[in-house]
Motif scaffolding. Structure first.
Motif, PDB file in Angstrom:
ATOM      1  N   ALA A  46      47.574  43.730  43.895  1.00  0.00           N
ATOM      2  CA  ALA A  46      47.797  42.756  44.682  1.00  0.00           C
ATOM      3  C   ALA A  46      48.767  43.397  45.854  1.00  0.00           C
ATOM      4  O   ALA A  46      48.579  42.992  46.759  1.00  0.00           O
ATOM      5  CB  ALA A  46      47.735  41.435  44.063  1.00  0.00           C
ATOM      6  N   LYS A  47      50.042  43.754  45.048  1.00  0.00           N
ATOM      7  CA  LYS A  47      51.002  44.001  45.979  1.00  0.00           C
ATOM      8  C   LYS A  47      50.962  45.106  46.740  1.00  0.00           C
ATOM      9  O   LYS A  47      50.892  45.024  48.108  1.00  0.00           O
ATOM     10  CB  LYS A  47      52.282  43.982  44.870  1.00  0.00           C
ATOM     11  N   ASN A  48      50.608  46.171  46.410  1.00  0.00           N
ATOM     12  CA  ASN A  48      50.147  47.546  47.118  1.00  0.00           C
ATOM     13  C   ASN A  48      48.958  47.383  48.018  1.00  0.00           C
ATOM     14  O   ASN A  48      49.163  47.737  49.304  1.00  0.00           O
ATOM     15  CB  ASN A  48      50.162  48.791  46.320  1.00  0.00           C
ATOM     16  N   LYS A  49      47.848  46.923  47.439  1.00  0.00           N
ATOM     17  CA  LYS A  49      46.766  47.008  48.373  1.00  0.00           C
ATOM     18  C   LYS A  49      46.728  45.937  49.504  1.00  0.00           C
ATOM     19  O   LYS A  49      46.420  46.052  50.739  1.00  0.00           O
ATOM     20  CB  LYS A  49      45.352  46.840  47.456  1.00  0.00           C
ATOM     21  N   GLY A  50      47.287  44.909  48.833  1.00  0.00           N
ATOM     22  CA  GLY A  50      47.679  43.871  49.863  1.00  0.00           C
ATOM     23  C   GLY A  50      48.366  44.284  51.071  1.00  0.00           C
ATOM     24  O   GLY A  50      48.154  43.916  52.355  1.00  0.00           O
ATOM     25  N   MET A  51      49.566  44.988  50.919  1.00  0.00           N
ATOM     26  CA  MET A  51      50.347  45.215  51.811  1.00  0.00           C
ATOM     27  C   MET A  51      49.587  46.443  52.778  1.00  0.00           C
ATOM     28  O   MET A  51      49.777  46.305  53.989  1.00  0.00           O
ATOM     29  CB  MET A  51      51.766  45.987  51.365  1.00  0.00           C
ATOM     30  N   ASN A  52      48.964  47.393  51.990  1.00  0.00           N
ATOM     31  CA  ASN A  52      48.450  48.221  53.041  1.00  0.00           C
ATOM     32  C   ASN A  52      47.327  47.588  53.788  1.00  0.00           C
ATOM     33  O   ASN A  52      47.134  47.838  55.353  1.00  0.00           O
ATOM     34  CB  ASN A  52      47.568  49.183  52.101  1.00  0.00           C
ATOM     35  N   SER A  53      46.508  46.426  53.366  1.00  0.00           N
ATOM     36  CA  SER A  53      45.509  45.657  54.096  1.00  0.00           C
ATOM     37  C   SER A  53      46.098  44.935  55.084  1.00  0.00           C
ATOM     38  O   SER A  53      45.685  44.825  56.606  1.00  0.00           O
ATOM     39  CB  SER A  53      44.801  44.724  53.171  1.00  0.00           C
ATOM     40  N   LEU A  76      39.951  39.626  50.486  1.00  0.00           N
ATOM     41  CA  LEU A  76      39.425  40.432  49.064  1.00  0.00           C
ATOM     42  C   LEU A  76      40.048  41.147  48.185  1.00  0.00           C
ATOM     43  O   LEU A  76      39.948  41.078  47.090  1.00  0.00           O
ATOM     44  CB  LEU A  76      38.040  41.084  49.414  1.00  0.00           C
ATOM     45  N   ASN A  77      40.975  42.012  49.013  1.00  0.00           N
ATOM     46  CA  ASN A  77      41.835  42.748  47.899  1.00  0.00           C
ATOM     47  C   ASN A  77      42.678  42.104  47.269  1.00  0.00           C
ATOM     48  O   ASN A  77      43.110  42.282  46.254  1.00  0.00           O
ATOM     49  CB  ASN A  77      42.553  43.847  48.796  1.00  0.00           C
ATOM     50  N   PHE A  78      43.390  40.977  48.032  1.00  0.00           N
ATOM     51  CA  PHE A  78      44.307  40.083  47.560  1.00  0.00           C
ATOM     52  C   PHE A  78      43.808  39.227  46.184  1.00  0.00           C
ATOM     53  O   PHE A  78      44.376  39.106  45.212  1.00  0.00           O
ATOM     54  CB  PHE A  78      45.178  39.116  48.164  1.00  0.00           C
ATOM     55  N   SER A  79      42.625  38.662  46.711  1.00  0.00           N
ATOM     56  CA  SER A  79      41.749  37.826  45.672  1.00  0.00           C
ATOM     57  C   SER A  79      41.548  38.775  44.362  1.00  0.00           C
ATOM     58  O   SER A  79      41.630  38.228  43.236  1.00  0.00           O
ATOM     59  CB  SER A  79      40.757  37.289  46.251  1.00  0.00           C
ATOM     60  N   GLY A  80      40.867  39.960  44.489  1.00  0.00           N
ATOM     61  CA  GLY A  80      40.600  40.846  43.350  1.00  0.00           C
ATOM     62  C   GLY A  80      41.881  41.165  42.533  1.00  0.00           C
ATOM     63  O   GLY A  80      41.967  41.190  41.378  1.00  0.00           O
ATOM     64  N   GLY A  81      43.163  41.521  43.077  1.00  0.00           N
ATOM     65  CA  GLY A  81      44.209  41.644  42.492  1.00  0.00           C
ATOM     66  C   GLY A  81      44.569  40.524  41.608  1.00  0.00           C
ATOM     67  O   GLY A  81      45.178  40.453  40.510  1.00  0.00           O
ATOM     68  N   LEU A  82      44.511  39.346  42.256  1.00  0.00           N
ATOM     69  CA  LEU A  82      45.093  38.019  41.614  1.00  0.00           C
ATOM     70  C   LEU A  82      44.128  37.686  40.563  1.00  0.00           C
ATOM     71  O   LEU A  82      44.444  37.294  39.426  1.00  0.00           O
ATOM     72  CB  LEU A  82      45.068  36.822  42.702  1.00  0.00           C
ATOM     73  N   LEU A  83      42.706  37.877  40.528  1.00  0.00           N
ATOM     74  CA  LEU A  83      41.862  37.727  39.619  1.00  0.00           C
ATOM     75  C   LEU A  83      42.246  38.585  38.598  1.00  0.00           C
ATOM     76  O   LEU A  83      41.861  38.390  37.454  1.00  0.00           O
ATOM     77  CB  LEU A  83      40.489  37.981  40.089  1.00  0.00           C
ATOM     78  N   LEU A  84      42.297  39.860  38.724  1.00  0.00           N
ATOM     79  CA  LEU A  84      43.097  40.950  37.756  1.00  0.00           C
ATOM     80  C   LEU A  84      44.294  40.554  36.960  1.00  0.00           C
ATOM     81  O   LEU A  84      44.317  40.572  35.720  1.00  0.00           O
ATOM     82  CB  LEU A  84      42.967  42.445  38.314  1.00  0.00           C
TER      83      LEU A  84
END
Length: 129
Positions: A46-53, A76-84
């Motif tokens: 969520a942190k890394n992919k979110g920042m890249n997005s 969607l990236n942030f939501s996916g990381g949050l759900l994980l």
């Protein structure tokens, strides 16, 4: 309100059944270790992919392009990381589906449809500065 309560109860029961079933198959310690590992991975993603997005959104705005797909991808990236990051196997499966590029593409039209519907009803407003 009844639908929300009922869906929460069903979700909780399914999640509990999965935890018990997987705990019986691989053991309690391994199950807990797996839950903690997916939570740590989810926070990292969520942190890394979110920042890249977010950077992709900024780049598309700087180029004068519409940031729609980049915004949806970020969400969607942030939501996916949050759900994980949330404990449970059902949320982990949904989180992974949102993070994998080929399955995330399947969710994008649904999110666009949902946003258009909200905008049409005046429930979703974009403010331009």
């Amino acid at each position: 309100m009844k639908k929300i309560f009922l869906s929460f109860v069903v979700y909780s029961l399914v999640e509990l059944a999965l935890l018990i079933g997987i705990g019986q198959k691989i053991g309690i310690f391994n199950t807990l270790l797996l839950i903690v590992a997916t939570s740590v991975i989810g926070i990292y993603v969520a942190k890394n992919k979110g920042m890249n997005s977010v950077q992709k959104v900024k780049n598309s705005l700087a180029l004068g392009e519409a940031p729609g797909p980049a915004v949806i991808d970020t969400m969607l990236n942030f939501s996916g990381g949050l759900l994980l990051a949330l404990p449970g196997f059902l949320t982990d499966i949904l989180g992974l589906l949102l993070l994998l590029p080929f399955t995330r593409k399947m969710f994008q039209p649904l999110v666009f449809y949902w946003m258009r519907k909200k905008m049409k009803n005046g429930q979703f407003i974009i403010v331009q500065r």
